[in-house]
Motif scaffolding. Structure first.
Motif, PDB file in Angstrom:
ATOM      1  N   GLU A 116      19.672  -6.764  51.064  1.00 12.56           N
ATOM      2  CA  GLU A 116      20.264  -6.574  49.742  1.00 12.56           C
ATOM      3  C   GLU A 116      19.536  -5.455  49.008  1.00 12.56           C
ATOM      4  O   GLU A 116      18.333  -5.282  49.164  1.00 12.56           O
ATOM      5  N   CYS A 117      20.306  -4.717  48.227  1.00 21.36           N
ATOM      6  CA  CYS A 117      19.739  -3.600  47.469  1.00 21.36           C
ATOM      7  C   CYS A 117      20.063  -3.802  45.991  1.00 21.36           C
ATOM      8  O   CYS A 117      21.208  -4.075  45.637  1.00 21.36           O
ATOM      9  N   TYR A 118      19.035  -3.737  45.141  1.00 18.50           N
ATOM     10  CA  TYR A 118      19.229  -3.936  43.705  1.00 18.50           C
ATOM     11  C   TYR A 118      18.909  -2.645  42.969  1.00 18.50           C
ATOM     12  O   TYR A 118      17.835  -2.082  43.154  1.00 18.50           O
ATOM     13  N   ILE A 119      19.849  -2.171  42.181  1.00 16.46           N
ATOM     14  CA  ILE A 119      19.631  -0.946  41.408  1.00 16.46           C
ATOM     15  C   ILE A 119      19.650  -1.343  39.930  1.00 16.46           C
ATOM     16  O   ILE A 119      20.671  -1.802  39.410  1.00 16.46           O
ATOM     17  N   LYS A 120      18.482  -1.198  39.292  1.00 20.89           N
ATOM     18  CA  LYS A 120      18.375  -1.580  37.887  1.00 20.89           C
ATOM     19  C   LYS A 120      18.698  -0.371  37.026  1.00 20.89           C
ATOM     20  O   LYS A 120      18.103   0.693  37.212  1.00 20.89           O
ATOM     21  N   VAL A 121      19.645  -0.516  36.125  1.00 21.83           N
ATOM     22  CA  VAL A 121      20.021   0.624  35.280  1.00 21.83           C
ATOM     23  C   VAL A 121      19.955   0.255  33.801  1.00 21.83           C
ATOM     24  O   VAL A 121      19.915  -0.926  33.431  1.00 21.83           O
ATOM     25  N   GLU A 122      19.935   1.316  32.984  1.00 24.97           N
ATOM     26  CA  GLU A 122      19.933   1.143  31.536  1.00 24.97           C
ATOM     27  C   GLU A 122      20.977   2.088  30.953  1.00 24.97           C
ATOM     28  O   GLU A 122      21.113   3.215  31.412  1.00 24.97           O
ATOM     29  N   SER A 123      21.710   1.618  29.946  1.00 28.72           N
ATOM     30  CA  SER A 123      22.740   2.454  29.329  1.00 28.72           C
ATOM     31  C   SER A 123      22.098   3.586  28.529  1.00 28.72           C
ATOM     32  O   SER A 123      21.112   3.386  27.845  1.00 28.72           O
ATOM     33  N   ARG A 124      22.708   4.770  28.610  1.00 28.23           N
ATOM     34  CA  ARG A 124      22.231   5.902  27.803  1.00 28.23           C
ATOM     35  C   ARG A 124      22.901   5.903  26.446  1.00 28.23           C
ATOM     36  O   ARG A 124      22.505   6.622  25.549  1.00 28.23           O
ATOM     37  N   LYS A 125      23.964   5.135  26.294  1.00 26.00           N
ATOM     38  CA  LYS A 125      24.730   5.137  25.045  1.00 26.00           C
ATOM     39  C   LYS A 125      24.026   4.282  23.993  1.00 26.00           C
ATOM     40  O   LYS A 125      23.598   3.170  24.279  1.00 26.00           O
ATOM     41  N   GLU A 126      23.961   4.823  22.792  1.00 28.60           N
ATOM     42  CA  GLU A 126      23.234   4.153  21.713  1.00 28.60           C
ATOM     43  C   GLU A 126      24.161   3.458  20.724  1.00 28.60           C
ATOM     44  O   GLU A 126      23.705   2.876  19.755  1.00 28.60           O
ATOM     45  N   ILE A 127      25.482   3.584  20.966  1.00 29.02           N
ATOM     46  CA  ILE A 127      26.415   2.976  20.009  1.00 29.02           C
ATOM     47  C   ILE A 127      27.407   2.060  20.721  1.00 29.02           C
ATOM     48  O   ILE A 127      27.587   2.125  21.933  1.00 29.02           O
ATOM     49  N   THR A 128      28.015   1.189  19.924  1.00 33.26           N
ATOM     50  CA  THR A 128      29.107   0.357  20.441  1.00 33.26           C
ATOM     51  C   THR A 128      30.038   0.090  19.264  1.00 33.26           C
ATOM     52  O   THR A 128      29.800   0.577  18.163  1.00 33.26           O
ATOM     53  N   ARG A 129      31.105  -0.672  19.502  1.00 37.42           N
ATOM     54  CA  ARG A 129      32.001  -1.003  18.392  1.00 37.42           C
ATOM     55  C   ARG A 129      31.839  -2.463  18.023  1.00 37.42           C
ATOM     56  O   ARG A 129      31.755  -3.324  18.899  1.00 37.42           O
ATOM     57  N   CYS A 130      31.772  -2.720  16.705  1.00 38.32           N
ATOM     58  CA  CYS A 130      31.634  -4.095  16.214  1.00 38.32           C
ATOM     59  C   CYS A 130      32.828  -4.903  16.723  1.00 38.32           C
ATOM     60  O   CYS A 130      33.974  -4.465  16.613  1.00 38.32           O
ATOM     61  N   GLY A 131      32.546  -6.074  17.288  1.00 33.96           N
ATOM     62  CA  GLY A 131      33.596  -6.927  17.839  1.00 33.96           C
ATOM     63  C   GLY A 131      34.513  -7.505  16.780  1.00 33.96           C
ATOM     64  O   GLY A 131      35.592  -8.007  17.090  1.00 33.96           O
ATOM     65  N   ILE A 132      34.109  -7.451  15.507  1.00 36.77           N
ATOM     66  CA  ILE A 132      34.923  -8.009  14.431  1.00 36.77           C
ATOM     67  C   ILE A 132      35.743  -6.916  13.740  1.00 36.77           C
ATOM     68  O   ILE A 132      36.964  -6.962  13.720  1.00 36.77           O
ATOM     69  N   CYS A 133      35.061  -5.897  13.192  1.00 38.10           N
ATOM     70  CA  CYS A 133      35.788  -4.897  12.398  1.00 38.10           C
ATOM     71  C   CYS A 133      36.130  -3.641  13.197  1.00 38.10           C
ATOM     72  O   CYS A 133      36.931  -2.824  12.768  1.00 38.10           O
ATOM     73  N   GLY A 134      35.523  -3.465  14.360  1.00 39.02           N
ATOM     74  CA  GLY A 134      35.872  -2.337  15.214  1.00 39.02           C
ATOM     75  C   GLY A 134      35.172  -1.031  14.879  1.00 39.02           C
ATOM     76  O   GLY A 134      35.363  -0.036  15.579  1.00 39.02           O
ATOM     77  N   GLN A 135      34.343  -1.001  13.830  1.00 38.22           N
ATOM     78  CA  GLN A 135      33.679   0.278  13.512  1.00 38.22           C
ATOM     79  C   GLN A 135      32.477   0.503  14.427  1.00 38.22           C
ATOM     80  O   GLN A 135      31.913  -0.438  14.992  1.00 38.22           O
ATOM     81  N   GLU A 136      32.113   1.775  14.565  1.00 37.09           N
ATOM     82  CA  GLU A 136      30.979   2.125  15.420  1.00 37.09           C
ATOM     83  C   GLU A 136      29.679   1.625  14.809  1.00 37.09           C
ATOM     84  O   GLU A 136      29.434   1.819  13.629  1.00 37.09           O
ATOM     85  N   ILE A 137      28.871   0.989  15.624  1.00 40.00           N
ATOM     86  CA  ILE A 137      27.567   0.515  15.138  1.00 40.00           C
ATOM     87  C   ILE A 137      26.486   0.954  16.116  1.00 40.00           C
ATOM     88  O   ILE A 137      26.755   1.198  17.287  1.00 40.00           O
ATOM     89  N   LYS A 138      25.260   1.071  15.601  1.00 39.61           N
ATOM     90  CA  LYS A 138      24.132   1.445  16.444  1.00 39.61           C
ATOM     91  C   LYS A 138      23.651   0.234  17.243  1.00 39.61           C
ATOM     92  O   LYS A 138      23.648  -0.882  16.738  1.00 39.61           O
TER      93      LYS A 138
END
Ligand SMILES: [Zn+2]
Length: 204
Positions: free
Chosen positions: A30-52
């Motif tokens: 088995e091979c495990y590749i550990k990664v981390e997202s480069r993106k610093e933002i996402t969208r709020c699951g309630i109002c949909g606006q971009e949040i850090k």
């Protein structure tokens, strides 16, 4: 005679917007590749606006990915979380990335790989060959059913294939995978139909 370490290979990871923070190849194949997202933002699951993404990380998730040199390969990621200061009770949202679906145990490309394995095969066969659960293969089938065919992405309808997938060996329980071969040789999946009744295939 002196022994030398095996030659090493560096190949780019086929996943966008991530950094590799570790790899581990285990003796059990088995091979495990550990990664981390480069993106610093996402969208709020309630109002949909971009949040850090400034609210730490969620639990690590492990996603089956395309095999690397025959190793059973997994991508491991701790998704980033963000907090919305505009919504009431300041809810947190876990970042989603486009190369996997939430709650899926596979990356999107592994799902595509399984779909190709399913052509002319049964769910049971694929489950055994890939060493994953029967339900995991069914999950792939369900996720890969397009809600609507994206006709703009299809350049050419030249060869339209209808392939049967037997859900269980010896049963008359079939799904049909409708595919089109593109000019560049790529095969795109147009639809997955749950049974192969003529009426349902008629639009094709
Ligand atoms: Zn919000």
């Amino acid at each position: 005679m002196a022994t030398y370490p095996a030659a090493k290979l560096t190949i780019p990871l086929d996943i966008p917007d991530v950094d590799i923070i570790g790899t581990e190849v285990r003796r059990n194949g088995e091979c495990y590749i550990k990664v981390e997202s480069r993106k610093e933002i996402t969208r709020c699951g309630i109002c949909g606006q971009e949040i850090k993404c400034n609210y730490g990380h969620g639990q690590e998730i492990r996603l089956r990915h395309l095999p690397v040199l025959g190793y059973k390969t997994y991508i491991c990621i701790r998704p980033k979380r963000g907090q919305c200061k505009s919504c009431m009770h300041e809810p947190t949202t876990t970042q989603t990335l486009k190369w996997y679906e939430q709650r899926s145990p596979h990356t999107t490309s592994y799902d595509g790989y399984l779909m190709k394995q399913l052509i002319g095969s049964t769910v049971e066969d694929v489950s055994m060959k890939e060493n994953i659960g029967y339900d995991a293969v069914l999950g792939t089938l369900k996720r890969c059913v397009p809600v609507e065919v994206d006709w703009d992405s299809i350049t050419h309808l030249g060869t339209v294939g209808i392939d049967e997938v037997a859900l269980k060996k010896g049963h008359k329980d079939f799904a049909a995978i409708i595919t089109a071969r593109q000019d560049d040789g790529k095969v795109v999946i147009l639809a997955v139909l749950e049974d192969r009744k003529k009426k349902r295939c008629a639009p094709f």
